[in-house]
Design a protein around this motif. Structure first.
Motif, PDB file in Angstrom:
ATOM      1  N   THR A  74       0.949  -1.344  -0.108  1.00  0.00           N
ATOM      2  CA  THR A  74       0.124  -0.087   0.031  1.00  0.00           C
ATOM      3  C   THR A  74       0.651   1.293   0.023  1.00  0.00           C
ATOM      4  O   THR A  74       1.956   1.407   0.850  1.00  0.00           O
ATOM      5  CB  THR A  74      -0.924   0.004   1.418  1.00  0.00           C
ATOM      6  OG1 THR A  74      -1.636  -1.092   1.153  1.00  0.00           O
ATOM      7  CG2 THR A  74      -1.983   1.247   1.370  1.00  0.00           C
ATOM      8  N   SER A  75       0.635   2.151  -0.834  1.00  0.00           N
ATOM      9  CA  SER A  75       1.201   3.406  -0.925  1.00  0.00           C
ATOM     10  C   SER A  75       1.281   4.284   0.314  1.00  0.00           C
ATOM     11  O   SER A  75       0.049   4.240   1.038  1.00  0.00           O
ATOM     12  CB  SER A  75       0.762   4.388  -1.995  1.00  0.00           C
ATOM     13  OG  SER A  75       1.420   5.391  -2.157  1.00  0.00           O
ATOM     14  N   CYS A  76       2.421   4.902   0.999  1.00  0.00           N
ATOM     15  CA  CYS A  76       2.480   5.571   2.193  1.00  0.00           C
ATOM     16  C   CYS A  76       3.027   6.902   1.485  1.00  0.00           C
ATOM     17  O   CYS A  76       4.039   6.985   1.637  1.00  0.00           O
ATOM     18  CB  CYS A  76       3.120   4.762   3.131  1.00  0.00           C
ATOM     19  SG  CYS A  76       3.248   5.526   4.603  1.00  0.00           S
ATOM     20  N   GLY A  80      -1.849  11.381   4.854  1.00  0.00           N
ATOM     21  CA  GLY A  80      -2.480  10.294   5.833  1.00  0.00           C
ATOM     22  C   GLY A  80      -1.584   9.273   6.189  1.00  0.00           C
ATOM     23  O   GLY A  80      -2.023   8.477   7.047  1.00  0.00           O
ATOM     24  N   CYS A  81      -0.349   9.195   5.797  1.00  0.00           N
ATOM     25  CA  CYS A  81       0.658   8.148   5.830  1.00  0.00           C
ATOM     26  C   CYS A  81       2.064   8.979   5.877  1.00  0.00           C
ATOM     27  O   CYS A  81       2.169   9.733   5.344  1.00  0.00           O
ATOM     28  CB  CYS A  81       0.574   7.109   5.093  1.00  0.00           C
ATOM     29  SG  CYS A  81       1.450   5.251   5.556  1.00  0.00           S
ATOM     30  N   ALA A  97       6.204   3.062  10.043  1.00  0.00           N
ATOM     31  CA  ALA A  97       5.361   3.770   8.976  1.00  0.00           C
ATOM     32  C   ALA A  97       3.926   3.963   9.964  1.00  0.00           C
ATOM     33  O   ALA A  97       3.728   3.196  10.687  1.00  0.00           O
ATOM     34  CB  ALA A  97       5.014   2.820   7.937  1.00  0.00           C
ATOM     35  N   TYR A  98       3.442   5.148   9.916  1.00  0.00           N
ATOM     36  CA  TYR A  98       2.233   5.764  10.482  1.00  0.00           C
ATOM     37  C   TYR A  98       1.123   5.684   9.489  1.00  0.00           C
ATOM     38  O   TYR A  98       1.318   6.622   8.706  1.00  0.00           O
ATOM     39  CB  TYR A  98       2.834   6.689  11.521  1.00  0.00           C
ATOM     40  CG  TYR A  98       3.715   6.528  12.423  1.00  0.00           C
ATOM     41  CD1 TYR A  98       3.328   5.663  13.671  1.00  0.00           C
ATOM     42  CD2 TYR A  98       4.901   6.694  12.278  1.00  0.00           C
ATOM     43  CE1 TYR A  98       4.275   5.170  14.337  1.00  0.00           C
ATOM     44  CE2 TYR A  98       5.987   6.330  13.182  1.00  0.00           C
ATOM     45  CZ  TYR A  98       5.545   5.510  14.300  1.00  0.00           C
ATOM     46  OH  TYR A  98       6.755   5.200  15.067  1.00  0.00           O
ATOM     47  N   ARG A  99       0.047   5.035   9.561  1.00  0.00           N
ATOM     48  CA  ARG A  99      -1.039   5.359   8.807  1.00  0.00           C
ATOM     49  C   ARG A  99      -2.589   5.134   9.285  1.00  0.00           C
ATOM     50  O   ARG A  99      -2.484   4.450  10.306  1.00  0.00           O
ATOM     51  CB  ARG A  99      -0.997   3.946   7.666  1.00  0.00           C
ATOM     52  CG  ARG A  99      -1.957   4.140   6.708  1.00  0.00           C
ATOM     53  CD  ARG A  99      -2.029   2.961   5.532  1.00  0.00           C
ATOM     54  NE  ARG A  99      -2.311   1.806   6.089  1.00  0.00           N
ATOM     55  CZ  ARG A  99      -2.012   0.411   5.816  1.00  0.00           C
ATOM     56  NH1 ARG A  99      -0.996   0.511   4.987  1.00  0.00           N
ATOM     57  NH2 ARG A  99      -2.519  -0.680   6.464  1.00  0.00           N
ATOM     58  N   ASP A 101      -6.226   4.124   9.386  1.00  0.00           N
ATOM     59  CA  ASP A 101      -7.050   2.825   9.180  1.00  0.00           C
ATOM     60  C   ASP A 101      -8.308   2.930   9.643  1.00  0.00           C
ATOM     61  O   ASP A 101      -8.395   3.880  10.537  1.00  0.00           O
ATOM     62  CB  ASP A 101      -6.421   1.617   9.341  1.00  0.00           C
ATOM     63  CG  ASP A 101      -5.096   1.246   8.587  1.00  0.00           C
ATOM     64  OD1 ASP A 101      -4.888   1.603   7.305  1.00  0.00           O
ATOM     65  OD2 ASP A 101      -4.217   0.509   9.056  1.00  0.00           O
ATOM     66  N   GLU A 124       1.010   1.687  13.601  1.00  0.00           N
ATOM     67  CA  GLU A 124       2.255   1.773  13.338  1.00  0.00           C
ATOM     68  C   GLU A 124       2.596   0.454  12.658  1.00  0.00           C
ATOM     69  O   GLU A 124       2.143  -0.599  13.195  1.00  0.00           O
ATOM     70  CB  GLU A 124       3.242   1.964  14.625  1.00  0.00           C
ATOM     71  CG  GLU A 124       4.497   1.879  14.397  1.00  0.00           C
ATOM     72  CD  GLU A 124       5.366   1.982  15.829  1.00  0.00           C
ATOM     73  OE1 GLU A 124       5.990   2.978  15.869  1.00  0.00           O
ATOM     74  OE2 GLU A 124       5.152   1.040  16.615  1.00  0.00           O
TER      75      GLU A 124
END
Length: 193
Positions: A74-76, A80-81, A97-99, A101, A124
């Motif tokens: 998934t693109s980050c 939003g990420c 990585a912080y996204r 959801d 995370e």
């Protein structure tokens, strides 16, 4: 002559006791609801404080801020990420990585129809021992960092990252926003290269 109470006097006294009992019961229920809401807000603020302290500390340790990465397919990318690499002693890096959801996608959270439909969670993703120049990562492990997220945005500058965050909570017919206005953290990572 015998003195006593008439039936009418007894009925009036019972009616007054019923009214006073009803008022007292209403007062106790209102106090209980207010106490429950205050406890819920205090717990959410404590979680917020812990999560933001951890996140700001992690951002401050970043060696590389990735404006665009791929994490588990998934693109980050901001807003939003955000993906970043932390330095290790062996010349390699660790991914964080912080996204945002969907809250309803997390199976172990208690169901809250309003929150599931209106709020998100911050997760995370962690992966250790990656190259410090990589931008695509597979098999990163997800962890729940923060629940009840109403607003969260990442912005990248040349040598800084800004994080805007606000939580939300439904209390009866009103929505509480914590903090209000949204809080902005600006972090200058000390290990950037």
């Amino acid at each position: 002559m015998r003195r006593g109470f008439t039936l009418l006097e007894l009925l009036v006294a019972l009616a007054l006791l019923g009214v006073l009992g009803g008022l007292l019961l209403g007062l106790l229920q209102g106090t209980g609801r207010a106490s429950s809401a205050a406890r819920q807000v205090a717990e959410l603020l404590a979680e917020y404080k812990d999560a933001m302290g951890y996140l700001v500390d992690t951002l401050a340790e970043a060696r590389v801020l990735l404006p665009n990465a791929t994490v588990n397919g998934t693109s980050c990318a901001p807003p939003g990420c955000l993906a970043l690499l932390l330095p290790r002693g062996d010349g390699r890096c660790d991914l964080r990585a912080y996204r945002l959801d969907s809250r309803s996608s997390i199976g172990f959270l208690p169901r809250d129809p309003w929150a599931d439909g209106n709020l998100r969670v911050l997760r995370e993703f962690r992966l250790g021992g990656v190259g410090c120049g990589e931008t695509a990562f597979s098999n990163a492990q997800p962890f729940l960092l923060l629940d009840y997220v109403g607003l969260l945005e990442f912005r990248l500058g040349g040598n800084w990252v800004a994080l805007t965050v606000q939580l939300a909570l439904q209390d009866g017919n009103r929505t509480l926003f914590l903090p209000n206005p949204p809080e902005v953290f600006t972090v200058y990572p000390r290990n950037l290269r």
